[in-house]
Design an enzyme around this catalytic site. Structure first.
Site, PDB file in Angstrom:
ATOM      1  N   ASN A   1       0.845  -1.192   0.000  1.00 36.09           N
ATOM      2  CA  ASN A   1       0.000   0.000   0.000  1.00 36.09           C
ATOM      3  C   ASN A   1       0.884   1.247   0.000  1.00 36.09           C
ATOM      4  O   ASN A   1       1.737   1.408   0.882  1.00 36.09           O
ATOM      5  CB  ASN A   1      -0.902  -0.017   1.238  1.00 36.09           C
ATOM      6  CG  ASN A   1      -1.917   1.105   1.239  1.00 36.09           C
ATOM      7  OD1 ASN A   1      -1.576   2.259   1.022  1.00 36.09           O
ATOM      8  ND2 ASN A   1      -3.163   0.784   1.511  1.00 36.09           N
TER       9      ASN A   1
ATOM     10  N   ASP B   1      -0.244   4.489   0.009  1.00 40.36           N
ATOM     11  CA  ASP B   1      -0.986   5.689   0.404  1.00 40.36           C
ATOM     12  C   ASP B   1      -0.109   6.714   1.117  1.00 40.36           C
ATOM     13  O   ASP B   1      -0.262   7.928   0.921  1.00 40.36           O
ATOM     14  CB  ASP B   1      -2.148   5.314   1.328  1.00 40.36           C
ATOM     15  CG  ASP B   1      -3.258   4.564   0.620  1.00 40.36           C
ATOM     16  OD1 ASP B   1      -3.205   4.435  -0.617  1.00 40.36           O
ATOM     17  OD2 ASP B   1      -4.176   4.096   1.309  1.00 40.36           O
ATOM     18  N   HIS B   2       0.792   6.231   1.983  1.00 46.71           N
ATOM     19  CA  HIS B   2       1.531   7.174   2.825  1.00 46.71           C
ATOM     20  C   HIS B   2       2.642   7.906   2.074  1.00 46.71           C
ATOM     21  O   HIS B   2       3.140   8.923   2.564  1.00 46.71           O
ATOM     22  CB  HIS B   2       2.058   6.464   4.060  1.00 46.71           C
ATOM     23  CG  HIS B   2       0.950   6.064   4.997  1.00 46.71           C
ATOM     24  ND1 HIS B   2       0.208   6.998   5.689  1.00 46.71           N
ATOM     25  CD2 HIS B   2       0.414   4.848   5.293  1.00 46.71           C
ATOM     26  CE1 HIS B   2      -0.718   6.365   6.407  1.00 46.71           C
ATOM     27  NE2 HIS B   2      -0.615   5.078   6.171  1.00 46.71           N
TER      28      HIS B   2
ATOM     29  N   ARG C   1       2.688  19.002   1.726  1.00 44.63           N
ATOM     30  CA  ARG C   1       3.247  20.257   1.214  1.00 44.63           C
ATOM     31  C   ARG C   1       2.623  20.685  -0.109  1.00 44.63           C
ATOM     32  O   ARG C   1       2.977  21.725  -0.651  1.00 44.63           O
ATOM     33  CB  ARG C   1       4.769  20.109   1.031  1.00 44.63           C
ATOM     34  CG  ARG C   1       5.555  20.151   2.346  1.00 44.63           C
ATOM     35  CD  ARG C   1       5.523  21.546   2.940  1.00 44.63           C
ATOM     36  NE  ARG C   1       6.335  21.660   4.134  1.00 44.63           N
ATOM     37  CZ  ARG C   1       7.608  22.050   4.151  1.00 44.63           C
ATOM     38  NH1 ARG C   1       8.231  22.346   3.026  1.00 44.63           N
ATOM     39  NH2 ARG C   1       8.258  22.127   5.286  1.00 44.63           N
TER      40      ARG C   1
ATOM     41  N   HIS D   1      -5.803   3.471  -1.735  1.00 46.09           N
ATOM     42  CA  HIS D   1      -7.147   3.796  -1.252  1.00 46.09           C
ATOM     43  C   HIS D   1      -7.477   5.212  -1.710  1.00 46.09           C
ATOM     44  O   HIS D   1      -6.916   6.179  -1.203  1.00 46.09           O
ATOM     45  CB  HIS D   1      -7.176   3.708   0.278  1.00 46.09           C
ATOM     46  CG  HIS D   1      -8.539   3.931   0.863  1.00 46.09           C
ATOM     47  ND1 HIS D   1      -8.798   3.779   2.209  1.00 46.09           N
ATOM     48  CD2 HIS D   1      -9.726   4.292   0.307  1.00 46.09           C
ATOM     49  CE1 HIS D   1     -10.067   4.035   2.453  1.00 46.09           C
ATOM     50  NE2 HIS D   1     -10.656   4.358   1.306  1.00 46.09           N
TER      51      HIS D   1
ATOM     52  N   ARG E   1      -9.659   7.871  -1.269  1.00 41.72           N
ATOM     53  CA  ARG E   1     -10.687   8.308  -0.322  1.00 41.72           C
ATOM     54  C   ARG E   1     -11.546   9.416  -0.920  1.00 41.72           C
ATOM     55  O   ARG E   1     -11.115  10.160  -1.801  1.00 41.72           O
ATOM     56  CB  ARG E   1     -10.026   8.811   0.961  1.00 41.72           C
ATOM     57  CG  ARG E   1      -9.562   7.684   1.881  1.00 41.72           C
ATOM     58  CD  ARG E   1      -8.953   8.251   3.151  1.00 41.72           C
ATOM     59  NE  ARG E   1      -8.757   7.199   4.152  1.00 41.72           N
ATOM     60  CZ  ARG E   1      -9.621   6.892   5.105  1.00 41.72           C
ATOM     61  NH1 ARG E   1     -10.763   7.568   5.197  1.00 41.72           N
ATOM     62  NH2 ARG E   1      -9.375   5.930   5.967  1.00 41.72           N
TER      63      ARG E   1
ATOM     64  N   ARG F   1      -7.468  12.719   0.648  1.00 41.17           N
ATOM     65  CA  ARG F   1      -6.445  13.179   1.590  1.00 41.17           C
ATOM     66  C   ARG F   1      -5.031  12.722   1.216  1.00 41.17           C
ATOM     67  O   ARG F   1      -4.062  13.309   1.656  1.00 41.17           O
ATOM     68  CB  ARG F   1      -6.765  12.701   3.009  1.00 41.17           C
ATOM     69  CG  ARG F   1      -6.641  11.211   3.210  1.00 41.17           C
ATOM     70  CD  ARG F   1      -6.870  10.809   4.657  1.00 41.17           C
ATOM     71  NE  ARG F   1      -8.221  11.097   5.097  1.00 41.17           N
ATOM     72  CZ  ARG F   1      -8.713  10.678   6.263  1.00 41.17           C
ATOM     73  NH1 ARG F   1      -7.962   9.975   7.085  1.00 41.17           N
ATOM     74  NH2 ARG F   1      -9.959  10.939   6.604  1.00 41.17           N
ATOM     75  N   HIS F   2      -4.936  11.650   0.435  1.00 43.63           N
ATOM     76  CA  HIS F   2      -3.598  11.221   0.005  1.00 43.63           C
ATOM     77  C   HIS F   2      -3.603  10.821  -1.477  1.00 43.63           C
ATOM     78  O   HIS F   2      -3.181  11.600  -2.314  1.00 43.63           O
ATOM     79  CB  HIS F   2      -3.030  10.119   0.912  1.00 43.63           C
ATOM     80  CG  HIS F   2      -3.993   9.067   1.372  1.00 43.63           C
ATOM     81  ND1 HIS F   2      -4.757   8.302   0.524  1.00 43.63           N
ATOM     82  CD2 HIS F   2      -4.288   8.641   2.632  1.00 43.63           C
ATOM     83  CE1 HIS F   2      -5.471   7.436   1.224  1.00 43.63           C
ATOM     84  NE2 HIS F   2      -5.231   7.629   2.507  1.00 43.63           N
TER      85      HIS F   2
ATOM     86  N   GLU G   1      -8.717   0.214  -3.226  1.00 41.38           N
ATOM     87  CA  GLU G   1      -9.606   0.270  -2.073  1.00 41.38           C
ATOM     88  C   GLU G   1     -10.518   1.471  -2.217  1.00 41.38           C
ATOM     89  O   GLU G   1     -10.066   2.568  -2.556  1.00 41.38           O
ATOM     90  CB  GLU G   1      -8.799   0.379  -0.776  1.00 41.38           C
ATOM     91  CG  GLU G   1      -7.965  -0.852  -0.468  1.00 41.38           C
ATOM     92  CD  GLU G   1      -7.245  -0.752   0.859  1.00 41.38           C
ATOM     93  OE1 GLU G   1      -6.806  -1.786   1.381  1.00 41.38           O
ATOM     94  OE2 GLU G   1      -7.104   0.387   1.375  1.00 41.38           O
TER      95      GLU G   1
ATOM     96  N   THR H   1      -7.274   6.283   9.843  1.00 44.93           N
ATOM     97  CA  THR H   1      -7.166   5.161   8.922  1.00 44.93           C
ATOM     98  C   THR H   1      -8.411   4.304   9.114  1.00 44.93           C
ATOM     99  O   THR H   1      -9.200   4.547  10.032  1.00 44.93           O
ATOM    100  CB  THR H   1      -5.892   4.340   9.193  1.00 44.93           C
ATOM    101  OG1 THR H   1      -5.757   3.306   8.205  1.00 44.93           O
ATOM    102  CG2 THR H   1      -5.907   3.725  10.585  1.00 44.93           C
ATOM    103  N   THR H   2      -8.613   3.327   8.264  1.00 52.65           N
ATOM    104  CA  THR H   2      -9.818   2.507   8.342  1.00 52.65           C
ATOM    105  C   THR H   2      -9.894   1.825   9.700  1.00 52.65           C
ATOM    106  O   THR H   2      -8.987   1.098  10.092  1.00 52.65           O
ATOM    107  CB  THR H   2      -9.826   1.456   7.219  1.00 52.65           C
ATOM    108  OG1 THR H   2      -9.640   2.120   5.966  1.00 52.65           O
ATOM    109  CG2 THR H   2     -11.146   0.714   7.194  1.00 52.65           C
TER     110      THR H   2
ATOM    111  N   GLU I   1     -10.941  -9.745   2.677  1.00 54.14           N
ATOM    112  CA  GLU I   1      -9.697  -9.362   3.342  1.00 54.14           C
ATOM    113  C   GLU I   1     -10.003  -9.218   4.823  1.00 54.14           C
ATOM    114  O   GLU I   1     -10.810  -8.378   5.225  1.00 54.14           O
ATOM    115  CB  GLU I   1      -9.133  -8.051   2.790  1.00 54.14           C
ATOM    116  CG  GLU I   1      -7.828  -7.662   3.485  1.00 54.14           C
ATOM    117  CD  GLU I   1      -7.117  -6.489   2.829  1.00 54.14           C
ATOM    118  OE1 GLU I   1      -6.311  -5.832   3.517  1.00 54.14           O
ATOM    119  OE2 GLU I   1      -7.371  -6.233   1.627  1.00 54.14           O
TER     120      GLU I   1
ATOM    121  N   HIS J   1      -3.936  -4.797   7.702  1.00 52.10           N
ATOM    122  CA  HIS J   1      -4.188  -3.656   8.573  1.00 52.10           C
ATOM    123  C   HIS J   1      -3.376  -3.801   9.866  1.00 52.10           C
ATOM    124  O   HIS J   1      -3.608  -4.700  10.656  1.00 52.10           O
ATOM    125  CB  HIS J   1      -5.659  -3.455   8.933  1.00 52.10           C
ATOM    126  CG  HIS J   1      -5.931  -2.056   9.446  1.00 52.10           C
ATOM    127  ND1 HIS J   1      -6.088  -0.980   8.607  1.00 52.10           N
ATOM    128  CD2 HIS J   1      -6.023  -1.563  10.693  1.00 52.10           C
ATOM    129  CE1 HIS J   1      -6.289   0.112   9.324  1.00 52.10           C
ATOM    130  NE2 HIS J   1      -6.245  -0.213  10.598  1.00 52.10           N
ATOM    131  N   GLY J   2      -2.438  -2.886  10.033  1.00 47.96           N
ATOM    132  CA  GLY J   2      -1.624  -2.856  11.237  1.00 47.96           C
ATOM    133  C   GLY J   2      -0.498  -3.869  11.271  1.00 47.96           C
ATOM    134  O   GLY J   2       0.210  -3.967  12.278  1.00 47.96           O
TER     135      GLY J   2
ATOM    136  N   GLY K   1       1.084  -1.437   4.308  1.00 46.68           N
ATOM    137  CA  GLY K   1       1.538  -0.144   3.832  1.00 46.68           C
ATOM    138  C   GLY K   1       2.364   0.637   4.822  1.00 46.68           C
ATOM    139  O   GLY K   1       3.558   0.859   4.615  1.00 46.68           O
TER     140      GLY K   1
END
Length: 268
Positions: free
Chosen positions: A11, A13-14, A22, A47, A49, A53-54, A74, A104-105, A155, A194-195, A216
């Site tokens: 993932n 996303d980050h 920025r 993802h 969204r 946001r990302h 996603e 996050t989700t 998932e 997740h996590g 991710g």
């Protein structure tokens, strides 16, 4: 017959989160995706969204054109997202719950409570050539509802397992194992995510029947110190090691059970 090797979806996303902080054009999540593929990622998860946001729509469209593996998109169950997926036709679509205020989700999709809408979404996405996955908590009612909705893949949300330690972690791991077994019995493909991080991933990869892990945040965080390609490769090594350990444990249990059967037969 040896089961297929466990897959790793990365993932990104980050990477986009850092870019959006920025409002620059860098770092480019598309470039990150291509590097992750070079390092052995079996797929790229993004993802998109509703609040953007990302990941941006531009990223999704470019990835659809450039990826050598496959995209796992996603998305929330909204008409806007369904139409975009029908247009872009990613290889995989994972339907997830989404709240504007969450970082996050936070939990799995309530398939049982939204059966009709999810069934229709699965039908539309399948017609567009997308394999549909439902992101759900490891609960029997949700697994049964996912199978009835027509999604070929689930998932399992591993967040509860990832957030605890000791006996609580063993309990959550057992829930995941039972959920995976139930889903496999219903003919579903089972992914998880997740996590998950470098310390807890092997135990989840060891669960029999897990097809793919989607990870991710931990990979991107690790990449700050060792580089993205090494971070991806390291996670993939751990996932494969975990799967192999789980298969060996299952084989040992099988042999142990047969030994006891033989002993019982001798005593009769």
């Amino acid at each position: 017959m040896h089961p297929p090797r466990i897959l790793l979806g990365v993932n990104i996303d980050h990477i986009a989160t850092l870019r959006q902080a920025r409002g620059t054009r860098y770092p480019d999540p598309v470039q990150a995706a291509l590097l992750a593929e070079e390092a052995g990622a079996d797929g790229i998860t993004v993802h998109l969204r509703e609040d953007r946001r990302h990941i941006q729509e531009r990223d999704v469209r470019l990835l659809a054109q450039l990826l050598n593996t496959r995209m796992n998109l996603e998305m929330a169950l909204t008409e806007e997202m369904l139409r975009l997926a029908e247009e872009i036709r990613p290889a995989h679509v994972c339907l997830v719950p989404e709240k504007r205020e969450e970082l996050t989700t936070e939990g799995g999709l309530d398939v049982a409570g939204s059966a009709d809408a999810i069934r229709e979404a699965c039908r539309r996405l399948a017609a567009a050539g997308c394999e549909v996955s439902l992101f759900i908590d490891p609960e029997p009612a949700q697994i049964a509802a996912a199978a009835k909705a027509g999604a070929p893949v689930i998932e399992l949300h591993t967040g509860a397992y990832a957030e605890v330690t000791g006996p609580a972690a063993r309990h959550e791991h057992a829930r995941l194992a039972a959920a995976a077994e139930m889903a496999l019995d219903l003919g579903l493909t089972v992914n998880a995510g997740h996590g998950l991080n470098y310390h807890n991933v092997e135990a989840v990869a060891a669960l029999l029947g897990i097809h793919e892990l989607n990870i991710g945040h931990a990979i991107i965080a690790r990449a700050l110190f060792v580089g993205l390609k090494e971070a991806v490769a390291e996670m993939k090594r751990l996932a494969i090691a975990g799967q192999e350990a789980g298969l060996l444990a299952a084989l040992d249990d099988h042999d142990h059970d047969h030994d006891h059967d033989g002993e019982a037969g001798c005593c009769r």
